[in-house]
Design a protein around this motif. Structure first.
Motif, PDB file in Angstrom:
ATOM      1  N   GLN A 128       0.554  -1.425  -0.343  1.00  7.77           N
ATOM      2  CA  GLN A 128       0.186  -0.014   0.240  1.00  7.77           C
ATOM      3  C   GLN A 128       0.478   1.709   0.124  1.00  7.77           C
ATOM      4  O   GLN A 128       0.343   2.238  -0.677  1.00  7.77           O
ATOM      5  CB  GLN A 128      -1.020  -0.571   1.449  1.00  7.77           C
ATOM      6  N   ARG A 165      -4.469   4.032   2.915  1.00  9.35           N
ATOM      7  CA  ARG A 165      -5.224   2.326   2.925  1.00  9.35           C
ATOM      8  C   ARG A 165      -3.723   2.005   3.948  1.00  9.35           C
ATOM      9  O   ARG A 165      -3.841   0.904   4.928  1.00  9.35           O
ATOM     10  CB  ARG A 165      -4.856   1.255   2.023  1.00  9.35           C
ATOM     11  N   ASP A 193     -14.132  -1.712   2.507  1.00  9.06           N
ATOM     12  CA  ASP A 193     -12.969  -0.793   2.311  1.00  9.06           C
ATOM     13  C   ASP A 193     -12.854   0.397   1.371  1.00  9.06           C
ATOM     14  O   ASP A 193     -12.329   1.691   1.937  1.00  9.06           O
ATOM     15  CB  ASP A 193     -12.115  -1.527   2.477  1.00  9.06           C
ATOM     16  N   VAL A 197     -12.491   4.587   2.345  1.00  6.16           N
ATOM     17  CA  VAL A 197     -11.003   5.129   2.333  1.00  6.16           C
ATOM     18  C   VAL A 197     -11.954   6.095   1.057  1.00  6.16           C
ATOM     19  O   VAL A 197     -11.238   7.105   1.108  1.00  6.16           O
ATOM     20  CB  VAL A 197     -10.038   4.315   1.006  1.00  6.16           C
TER      21      VAL A 197
END
Length: 292
Positions: A128, A165, A193, A197
């Motif tokens: 990430q 992330r 997710d 984000v």
């Protein structure tokens, strides 16, 4: 925690004195980390705070100190940081001297993440951060060409440039019950997710727009790209960005409700982490001096 993280940044040479120190203190990385991970252990919260401090310093180097205006110079810097990531925090493999303070500090973050004994989270964290760094090159190329991306392109790349992330991964690492492989592979959690984000990044864009638009009319910001893409004025673009956030929040709450109905107790901790991050970003943005 705030003092310790600033001293950590000073120890690695990320900041020296004067304005950079003042700028990092005003950013209040510890305040954001504490809101996002209120029940985490001290060492986990400290690691998260130091990561946020590192991201703030990297972003400031790109956005305010000129590094992000020169893709060639930025590429050279990122090359050294990618080499650090390839080492995955191996204690006996320190970064080369040309990685500089950012590389030395990043190696420390990877080393401490590795020491937690969760290799799957270490590899996710490294991946990430790598995506974050490569997205910075996209941003620098746009800035050099005075190019404003369209909304769809921006939304996709913003997920990486925001640095959210890796922060979520370290928050999971600090959790007593992080999501396991089965939960992580659940398409419903993957989709949630992405929503979390996006919400964190769009909230950041709305709060930072005033400062960014004064510094650079072509700044990478959701309001800017909506105005450019649709040909609307600033007020209409601000309303459209707020509407996008509100619609995303409604979709997030629906997705969260569906996952909670599954009855998987381990998911409850993961969902609380993501909800905390969305709310933490909003509450921190209201009081932090970073966007003043």
């Amino acid at each position: 925690m705030a003092t310790e993280s600033v001293e950590w940044a000073r120890a690695f040479g990320l900041i020296d004195s004067g304005h950079p120190v003042h700028r990092l203190r005003r950013a209040d990385a510890a305040g954001l980390a504490g809101r996002a991970c209120p029940d985490g252990p001290v060492d986990g919260l400290r690691l998260l705070t130091d990561l946020i401090s590192w991201l703030f310093v990297m972003d400031d180097a790109c956005d305010e100190d000129g590094l992000g205006a020169d893709p060639a110079r930025l590429a050279s810097a990122i090359g050294g940081l990618l080499d650090v990531l390839d080492r995955c925090g191996e204690p006996d493999s320190p970064p080369a001297d040309d990685a500089g303070p950012l590389g030395a500090a990043l190696h420390d973050l990877c080393r401490r993440t590795r020491a937690q004994g969760r290799p799957e989270l270490l590899l996710r964290f490294v991946s990430q951060v790598r995506e974050y760094l490569l997205a910075l090159l996209w941003e620098a190329g746009n800035r050099e060409r005075r190019r404003v991306p369209d909304v769809a392109e921006y939304v996709q790349l913003r997920r990486h440039i925001g640095g959210v992330r890796p922060c979520l991964t370290l928050t999971d690492l600090a959790s007593a019950q992080p999501p396991g492989p089965a939960q992580r592979a659940d398409p419903a959690l993957v989709a949630l997710d992405l929503l979390a984000v996006d919400l964190v990044c769009w909230c950041n864009d709305l709060f930072s727009y005033g400062k960014e638009s004064r510094a650079d009319p072509d700044a990478h910001n959701l309001v800017t790209v909506i105005a450019h893409d649709s040909g609307t004025d600033e007020a209409a673009a601000l309303r459209a960005a707020a509407d996008r956030f509100n619609q995303g929040l409604a979709a997030y709450l629906d997705a969260e409700k569906a996952l909670l109905a599954s009855g998987d107790d381990r998911l409850r901790h993961a969902l609380a982490t993501r909800r905390n991050w969305v709310r933490a970003t909003y509450d921190w943005s209201l009081v932090a001096a970073r966007y003043a």
